[in-house]
Design an enzyme around this catalytic site. Structure first.
Site, short mmCIF file in Angstrom:
data_model
loop_
_atom_site.label_atom_id
_atom_site.label_comp_id
_atom_site.label_asym_id
_atom_site.label_seq_id
_atom_site.Cartn_x
_atom_site.Cartn_y
_atom_site.Cartn_z
N VAL A 108 70.33 16.91 36.29
CA VAL A 108 70.52 16.27 37.60
C VAL A 108 69.23 15.67 38.16
CG1 VAL A 108 72.56 17.57 38.35
CG2 VAL A 108 70.27 18.50 38.78
N GLY A 109 68.12 15.97 37.55
CA GLY A 109 66.87 15.41 38.07
C GLY A 109 65.71 15.71 37.14
N LYS A 110 64.60 15.00 37.40
CA LYS A 110 63.41 15.19 36.55
C LYS A 110 62.17 15.07 37.44
CE LYS A 110 61.89 13.67 32.00
NZ LYS A 110 60.58 13.29 31.90
N GLY A 111 61.28 16.01 37.34
CA GLY A 111 60.02 15.94 38.08
C GLY A 111 58.87 15.74 37.11
N PHE A 139 56.70 17.91 35.99
CA PHE A 139 56.50 18.98 35.02
C PHE A 139 57.78 19.69 34.63
CE2 PHE A 139 52.66 18.90 37.78
CZ PHE A 139 51.83 18.28 36.85
N SER A 140 58.92 19.19 35.10
CA SER A 140 60.16 19.90 34.81
C SER A 140 61.38 19.01 34.86
CB SER A 140 60.33 21.04 35.84
OG SER A 140 60.18 20.49 37.13
N VAL A 185 65.64 19.27 35.79
CA VAL A 185 66.56 20.15 36.53
C VAL A 185 67.98 19.92 35.99
CG1 VAL A 185 67.44 20.78 38.80
CG2 VAL A 185 65.06 20.08 38.55
N ASP A 219 53.43 19.39 49.11
CA ASP A 219 54.16 18.30 48.46
C ASP A 219 55.43 17.96 49.22
OD1 ASP A 219 54.34 16.35 46.57
OD2 ASP A 219 55.14 17.63 44.98
N1 LIG Z 1 68.43 23.04 43.44
C1 LIG Z 1 68.72 21.78 43.11
N2 LIG Z 1 69.97 21.33 43.20
C2 LIG Z 1 70.28 20.05 42.88
N3 LIG Z 1 69.37 19.15 42.48
C3 LIG Z 1 68.09 19.53 42.37
C4 LIG Z 1 67.70 20.87 42.67
N4 LIG Z 1 66.38 20.97 42.50
C5 LIG Z 1 65.94 19.75 42.10
N5 LIG Z 1 66.96 18.88 42.02
C6 LIG Z 1 66.88 17.45 41.63
O1 LIG Z 1 65.91 17.34 40.62
C7 LIG Z 1 64.88 16.42 41.01
C8 LIG Z 1 63.57 16.85 40.42
O2 LIG Z 1 63.12 17.99 41.06
P1 LIG Z 1 61.68 18.59 40.85
O3 LIG Z 1 61.43 19.58 41.92
O4 LIG Z 1 61.53 19.09 39.45
O5 LIG Z 1 60.72 17.36 40.91
P2 LIG Z 1 60.25 16.37 42.10
O6 LIG Z 1 59.87 17.18 43.27
O7 LIG Z 1 61.27 15.32 42.31
O8 LIG Z 1 59.00 15.70 41.46
P3 LIG Z 1 57.54 16.33 41.21
O9 LIG Z 1 57.72 17.62 40.46
O10 LIG Z 1 56.89 15.30 40.41
O11 LIG Z 1 56.96 16.54 42.55
C9 LIG Z 1 64.93 16.41 42.55
O12 LIG Z 1 64.42 15.23 43.09
C10 LIG Z 1 66.43 16.59 42.81
O13 LIG Z 1 67.08 15.35 42.76
#
Ligand SMILES: Nc1ncnc2c1ncn2[C@@H]1O[C@H](COP(=O)(O)OP(=O)(O)OP(=O)(O)O)[C@@H](O)[C@H]1O
Length: 848
Positions: A460-463, A465-466, A468, A584
């Protein structure tokens, strides 16, 4: 603009001591110059302050406004210490001591005061001069003319880049670099250190910077050089004209082309000089410089040695007659076109130029005219100077008395601060001991099954370092599984650090508007965190990508999300001890649950802040560009106010629907674009045009007030930003207005409908903040009292917050629906948002 008059010498601002100095920064620019009166031996200036070296005591004396510099004579000062030279960085001052004994002349003592710098340094070898940069200092050794730098090298690298085997005649530091002028015939300028591009990682075109790195100094001999934040200027030896290099901001004013300069000083983005062609009246160029400097100033400092060849003694500058010192200025290089040299430069006078015989007739009368005007002008200048000295002395007296009174009361409060620091020190080990209490452990297999083998379909998402994934546990619970990316080894280290930080913090924090951690898995190289699943993704997706099938958030929903996020951050700052700094805050870290309530997520970068918010952490900047507090990335000091800045950017994003950095627009930085519009009263131009404007006038007013709160949150100086509890209160009020504050007959909306606070936690109730407890219990009791508060915390209601804020000594009388005027910035925000009407007060009391 303030003009200070002192007795009479040549490079300052960022850099070294001179006859002129500028202070720069958020509070505006101030120019100070030595004139007549013999009060100071030289001047230097930094961010918001200027210091002079007093003639009678040979000690520094500072004035202006900087929280890290004690104004007046900086303290502590070694007994009977006298100084030869002073130099100011952004937030500190260093002074080179007079050698105490003849036999110790091969040693240098440098005393520094201010941010991260208060210390005395002893160096083997005598310094000829010192210069201070943003967060570092350098000294020029008298004997071998080499340079030695010390301080924070991370942002400037001046220590590691200092040229070896090179002899300098003079040096001057800029923000993140040092320039020196070579000794002997090769008097070229050489600059070293970090350039804008390397240091800030900013995109020069998009951030409006033009030019090249400061190490691109022109290959011409120079008389002197000064350094600004990312630019340097030098006076050319051939014609005494100013030449500048390095980065400059677009649209900044170029240096005067033809005028010859004597003295120069640099602020952050501007430079000022003293020009004999303008009767020693200073001129400034660049961006944000002080305009209209009306009086002539001394073109240099008093020196005891006779003026060397190529220099003459400037008669109008007054040095102490008994000292036998004088001001030496360089002889002018040649006579202008149409004139010839009637007498050469002597030790007492500059070369004289006369008009050519062919043009002499008419021009001789022209020349007499200014001479006849000179006397009245001189008298007028003297009268003005006299009146000015009188009024400056009177103001200085009042100011010193006021400061003395404040110091005595500060002495008392410092004792309290020390106690609160003790809390931080005591609490941290306890935090370590608490370890993970609530999080459940999962096996890798369990989570692999839940996410269909971490399939692409369930991502559902990508940051950074991770990734999701959405998963369903065996008992049917829908979860989000965050899996660390394990590609590059550097990333492994970072993601591992973020994993443990997040795990550590989230397993202890508990608030309705923070994302709940359910468990974790650490097996082999795999690190997984399991969260509640947020069915409606992130706020970023809603604002910028219009989620598939997702509804468009109207103003009430957007502001509700802002209030909820503010409450989550407020909890981190004010109700956890020591406070947690998120680092952040951004729209992709505000997640939206099934009921459209906001949750603050992603604690990978979070840190435990100091218990006392007045003493910032020194942390290398981390976060997301566009949301990063400028004070934090420039100076590396971190407080809860850095989160306030990021939250201000988030508010602007919510109001405008624009990304924090949006390359589709000419002004891509949201703060640079929105703040001037809001300040000019054109809030409508900032509001997201894709949303229907609020129907009632009160709704429009509420958005205007939120915009004003956002402006205050993104102020350059952290101390001038409101605290999160003030921001939350202001936003709650605005939300009440936007919804049309109900009359007494209307049904009161239940809290969970408005703010989704159905998850209120009832255990371990304590809503006291660190600062509150410091005033009532001693350090040890306080720590024991605070520790359980890590485990669970209630969602904080406004009424509780109001009580806690009032006990901080910042009481604003909101409980009674009346805002009491005060000097606190937070109070200012409350004032902006206006006092609650009786109906609003009732509404707020029941709903928040
Ligand atoms: N608990 C959750 N439920 C649903 N979607 C989620 C959840 N946590 C994260 N996501 C989705 O995954 C995406 C990536 O989350 P993540 O915290 O890994 O990175 P980020 O904050 O977007 O980026 P970075 O790590 O570079 O700051 C989010 O933007 C969100 O769309």
């Amino acid at each position: 603009m303030v003009f200070a008059i002192f007795s009479s010498q040549t490079v300052s601002g960022l850099g070294s001591m001179s006859s002129i100095a500028v202070s720069y920064g958020e509070d505006g620019t101030v120019f100070c110059g030595l004139a007549f009166g013999r009060l100071s031996l030289g001047l230097t200036g930094g961010d918001g302050f200027v210091c002079g070296l007093l003639m009678d005591s040979n000690q520094p004396y500072c004035w202006g406004n900087n929280i890290y510099i004690k104004l007046g004579v900086p303290q502590p000062i070694p007994e009977r210490a006298e100084y030869l030279q002073i130099s100011a960085g952004d937030n500190h001052l260093c002074a080179l001591r007079k050698p105490p004994l003849k036999r110790r002349r091969n040693r240098s003592h440098v005393d520094c005061w201010g941010y991260n710098m208060t210390a005395s340094h002893v160096f083997d070898g005598a310094f000829d001069s010192i210069t201070a940069g943003s967060v570092f200092n350098c000294g020029l050794f008298a004997r071998n003319r080499s340079v030695f730098c010390w301080g924070d090298d991370t942002s400037s690298a001046v220590t590691s880049l200092t040229p070896l085997n090179f002899r300098f005649r003079a040096i001057s530091a800029g923000g993140f670099f040092v320039c020196g002028v070579g000794e002997g015939p090769d008097a070229r300028a050489r600059c070293w250190g970090q350039s804008l591009r390397m240091n800030m990682g900013l995109d020069r075109e998009n951030d409006g910077y033009v030019g090249a790195d400061v190490d691109s100094a022109p290959p011409e001999p120079m008389l002197s050089v000064v350094g600004g934040r990312f630019h340097a200027c030098g006076i050319r030896r051939s014609d005494h004209r100013v030449v500048c290099w390095g980065f400059r901001l677009e649209h900044s004013v170029p240096p005067p082309e033809k005028a010859r300069a004597n003295a120069m000083t640099a602020g952050d983005y501007f430079t000022c000089g003293v020009f004999p062609d303008y009767s020693m009246r200073p001129l400034c160029w660049g961006l944000g410089y002080p305009t209209s400097i009306p009086m002539a100033v001394s073109p240099g400092l008093c020196v005891s040695s006779p003026c060397g060849p190529g220099y003459y003694e400037y008669a109008r500058a007054a040095c102490a007659p008994s000292s036998g010192s004088r001001v030496c200025v360089p002889c002018s290089v040649a006579c202008r076109d149409g004139t010839y040299e009637s007498s050469p430069c002597s030790p007492n006078a500059d070369r004289q130029c006369s008009l050519n015989a062919t043009t002499g007739g008419s021009n001789s009368t022209d020349r007499r005219k200014p001479a006849s005007l000179q006397w009245p002008m001189l008298v007028a200048e003297l009268v003005f100077a006299f009146v000015f000295v009188l009024s400056v002395s009177a103001i200085a007296c009042i100011y010193v008395r006021y400061k003395l009174r404040r110091f005595s009361s500060r002495g008392k409060s410092e004792a309290k601060v020390t106690r609160s620091q003790a809390c931080a020190v005591k609490v941290r080990p306890e935090v370590e001991e608490l370890k993970i209490r609530r999080a459940q452990t999962f096996t890798y297999e369990e989570l692999e099954r839940a996410t269909d083998g971490f399939s692409e379909a369930s991502q559902v998402g990508k940051g950074s370092f991770s990734c999701v994934f959405k998963g369903v546990l065996r008992d049917g619970t829908v979860v989000a599984v965050k899996r660390a990316i394990t590609a590059a080894s550097d990333n492994v280290r970072k993601s591992s650090k973020e994993f443990h930080t997040e795990l550590d913090l989230l397993s202890r924090l508990n608030h309705a508007h923070l994302l709940n951690l359910l468990g974790y898995c650490e097996e082999g190289g795999e690190r997984l965190l399991v969260y509640e699943y947020m069915a409606n993704g992130s706020l970023h997706q809603h604002l910028h990508h219009a989620r598939k099938g997702g509804e468009c958030f109207d103003w009430v929903r957007r502001v509700t999300i802002a209030v909820q996020a503010a409450r989550g951050i407020e909890y981190l700052h004010g109700y956890a001890c020591p406070p947690v700094i998120h680092r952040d805050i951004k729209s992709s870290n505000i997640l939206i649950d099934e009921e459209h309530n906001a949750r603050v997520a992603d604690f990978g970068l979070s840190l435990l802040g100091p218990a006392d918010s007045g003493s910032p952490l020194s942390e290398l900047p981390a976060g997301t560009l566009g949301y990063l507090d400028p004070e934090y990335y420039r100076l590396h000091y971190l407080t809860t106010k850095s989160d306030v800045y990021s939250f201000g950017v988030l508010l602007l994003e919510i109001l405008s629907g624009r990304k924090a950095i949006d390359m589709r627009f000419e002004e891509c930085n949201i703060v640079e674009w929105a703040v001037p519009l809001i300040k000019a009263g054109d809030v409508v131009a900032v509001l997201d045009q894709s949303l229907v404007a609020p129907a009632c006038a009160e709704g429009g007013e509420a958005l205007k007030r939120i915009a004003n709160v956002a402006c205050k949150c993104v102020r350059m100086r952290g101390k001038e930003r409101p605290s999160m509890d003030r921001v939350t209160t202001a936003l709650e009020r605005a939300l009440a207005m936007l919804m049309g504050s109900p009359s007494e007959e209307q049904a009161i909306l239940p809290t969970e409908v408005v703010l989704g606070s159905s998850r209120l936690h009832k255990k371990g109730m304590s809503n006291r903040s660190c600062s509150e407890t410091t005033t009532t219990v001693d350090a040890e009791e306080r720590c024991e009292f605070r520790a359980p508060s890590w485990i669970t915390f209630p969602s904080v209601a406004s009424s509780q917050r109001r009580r806690s804020s009032m006990s901080d000594g910042e009481g604003d009388g909101e409980a009674a629906g009346v805002v009491v005027a005060g000097r606190n910035v937070g109070v200012e925000v409350a004032e902006e948002i206006g006092p609650a009407s009786p109906q609003q007060a009732l509404f707020l009391q029941h709903n928040f």
